[in-house]
Design a protein around this motif. Structure first.
Motif, short mmCIF file in Angstrom:
data_model
loop_
_atom_site.label_atom_id
_atom_site.label_comp_id
_atom_site.label_asym_id
_atom_site.label_seq_id
_atom_site.Cartn_x
_atom_site.Cartn_y
_atom_site.Cartn_z
N SER A 4 0.82 -1.22 0.00
CA SER A 4 0.00 0.00 0.00
C SER A 4 0.85 1.26 0.00
O SER A 4 0.53 2.24 -0.67
N ARG A 5 1.95 1.25 0.75
CA ARG A 5 2.84 2.41 0.78
C ARG A 5 3.46 2.67 -0.59
O ARG A 5 3.51 3.80 -1.07
N HIS A 6 3.88 1.60 -1.25
CA HIS A 6 4.47 1.76 -2.59
C HIS A 6 3.42 2.20 -3.61
O HIS A 6 3.70 3.03 -4.48
N LEU A 7 2.22 1.66 -3.52
CA LEU A 7 1.14 2.08 -4.41
C LEU A 7 0.80 3.55 -4.20
O LEU A 7 0.53 4.28 -5.16
N ALA A 8 0.83 3.99 -2.95
CA ALA A 8 0.55 5.40 -2.66
C ALA A 8 1.58 6.30 -3.32
O ALA A 8 1.23 7.35 -3.87
N ARG A 9 2.84 5.90 -3.30
CA ARG A 9 3.88 6.71 -3.96
C ARG A 9 3.67 6.73 -5.47
O ARG A 9 3.81 7.78 -6.11
N LEU A 10 3.33 5.58 -6.05
CA LEU A 10 3.08 5.53 -7.49
C LEU A 10 1.86 6.37 -7.87
O LEU A 10 1.85 7.02 -8.91
N ARG A 11 0.86 6.39 -7.01
CA ARG A 11 -0.32 7.25 -7.24
C ARG A 11 0.06 8.71 -7.14
O ARG A 11 -0.40 9.54 -7.92
N GLN A 12 0.91 9.02 -6.17
CA GLN A 12 1.32 10.41 -5.93
C GLN A 12 1.98 11.02 -7.16
O GLN A 12 1.78 12.20 -7.46
N VAL A 13 2.76 10.24 -7.88
CA VAL A 13 3.43 10.76 -9.07
C VAL A 13 2.64 10.51 -10.34
O VAL A 13 3.08 10.86 -11.43
N GLY A 14 1.46 9.89 -10.23
CA GLY A 14 0.57 9.75 -11.36
C GLY A 14 0.73 8.50 -12.21
O GLY A 14 0.09 8.37 -13.24
N LEU A 15 1.54 7.55 -11.77
CA LEU A 15 1.77 6.35 -12.57
C LEU A 15 0.69 5.28 -12.38
O LEU A 15 0.54 4.39 -13.21
N VAL A 16 -0.04 5.38 -11.27
CA VAL A 16 -1.06 4.38 -10.94
C VAL A 16 -2.36 5.11 -10.60
O VAL A 16 -2.35 6.17 -9.99
N ARG A 17 -3.46 4.51 -11.04
CA ARG A 17 -4.79 5.02 -10.71
C ARG A 17 -5.48 4.03 -9.78
O ARG A 17 -5.15 2.84 -9.78
N VAL A 18 -6.44 4.51 -9.06
CA VAL A 18 -7.20 3.63 -8.16
C VAL A 18 -8.68 3.87 -8.36
O VAL A 18 -9.11 4.99 -8.66
N GLU A 19 -9.44 2.80 -8.27
CA GLU A 19 -10.90 2.90 -8.31
C GLU A 19 -11.46 2.20 -7.08
O GLU A 19 -11.08 1.07 -6.78
N ARG A 20 -12.31 2.91 -6.39
CA ARG A 20 -12.93 2.36 -5.18
C ARG A 20 -14.28 1.77 -5.54
O ARG A 20 -15.09 2.39 -6.22
N ARG A 21 -14.51 0.55 -5.08
CA ARG A 21 -15.81 -0.11 -5.18
C ARG A 21 -16.17 -0.57 -3.76
O ARG A 21 -15.54 -1.50 -3.25
N ALA A 22 -17.10 0.12 -3.16
CA ALA A 22 -17.46 -0.10 -1.75
C ALA A 22 -16.19 0.09 -0.91
O ALA A 22 -15.56 1.13 -1.00
N GLN A 23 -15.79 -0.93 -0.14
CA GLN A 23 -14.58 -0.79 0.66
C GLN A 23 -13.33 -1.28 -0.06
O GLN A 23 -12.24 -1.22 0.49
N TRP A 24 -13.45 -1.74 -1.28
CA TRP A 24 -12.33 -2.33 -2.02
C TRP A 24 -11.69 -1.29 -2.94
O TRP A 24 -12.36 -0.50 -3.59
N MET A 25 -10.37 -1.36 -3.02
CA MET A 25 -9.59 -0.46 -3.89
C MET A 25 -8.93 -1.31 -4.97
O MET A 25 -8.27 -2.31 -4.66
N TYR A 26 -9.10 -0.91 -6.23
CA TYR A 26 -8.54 -1.62 -7.37
C TYR A 26 -7.56 -0.70 -8.09
O TYR A 26 -7.87 0.45 -8.39
N TYR A 27 -6.40 -1.24 -8.41
CA TYR A 27 -5.32 -0.44 -8.97
C TYR A 27 -5.04 -0.82 -10.42
O TYR A 27 -5.10 -1.99 -10.79
N THR A 28 -4.74 0.21 -11.22
CA THR A 28 -4.31 0.03 -12.60
C THR A 28 -3.20 1.03 -12.89
O THR A 28 -3.07 2.05 -12.20
N ARG A 29 -2.44 0.73 -13.90
CA ARG A 29 -1.44 1.68 -14.37
C ARG A 29 -2.15 2.77 -15.16
O ARG A 29 -3.14 2.51 -15.81
N ASP A 30 -1.61 3.96 -15.13
CA ASP A 30 -2.12 5.02 -15.99
C ASP A 30 -1.27 4.98 -17.26
O ASP A 30 -0.19 5.55 -17.31
N GLU A 31 -1.77 4.27 -18.25
CA GLU A 31 -0.99 4.03 -19.47
C GLU A 31 -0.66 5.32 -20.21
O GLU A 31 0.40 5.42 -20.82
N ALA A 32 -1.54 6.30 -20.17
CA ALA A 32 -1.27 7.57 -20.85
C ALA A 32 -0.09 8.28 -20.20
O ALA A 32 0.78 8.83 -20.88
N VAL A 33 -0.03 8.27 -18.89
CA VAL A 33 1.08 8.91 -18.18
C VAL A 33 2.37 8.14 -18.43
O VAL A 33 3.42 8.74 -18.66
#
Length: 114
Positions: A74-103
């Motif tokens: 989670s800490r590493h994903l947060a850093r990747l989100r912070q710089v825009g390389l990863v996106r997250v989508e929340r579904r209820a209490q679940w968080m799903y991660y994908t790469r931001d391919e455009a970035v």
């Protein structure tokens, strides 16, 4: 008048800010766990993108795949989100991660210009 430029999906005030954004992304990629996370997210996307309900990979699946504790992932994903390389989508209490391919494509382009 300030110069506005668009780089890697972000609007910045100056060229100096653009360089900071690029260096932040490159710094985030110096950690092998983050690089591996991006690879696993890419593979998940390649295998599942045609599924109609695919929204990303849950952090518990990443912890199983990388055999690392959830707080570390989670800490590493947060850093990747912070710089825009990863996106997250929340579904209820679940968080799903994908790469931001455009970035990532824009980062590759910027890197090739160095």
């Amino acid at each position: 008048m300030s110069e506005y430029i668009r780089v890697l999906g972000y609007v910045h005030m100056t060229v100096a800010t653009r360089e900071v954004q690029l260096t932040d992304m490159l710094e985030a990629l110096t950690d092998p766990v983050r690089v591996e996370l991006l690879r696993v997210l890419r593979e998940g996307h390649e295998h599942c993108r045609d599924l109609p309900d695919y929204i990303g990979i849950h952090v518990s699946d990443l912890t199983k795949h990388l055999n690392l504790p959830q707080p570390m992932i989670s800490r590493h994903l947060a850093r990747l989100r912070q710089v825009g390389l990863v996106r997250v989508e929340r579904r209820a209490q679940w968080m799903y991660y994908t790469r931001d391919e455009a970035v990532i494509a824009s980062l590759k382009e910027q890197f090739n210009r160095l």
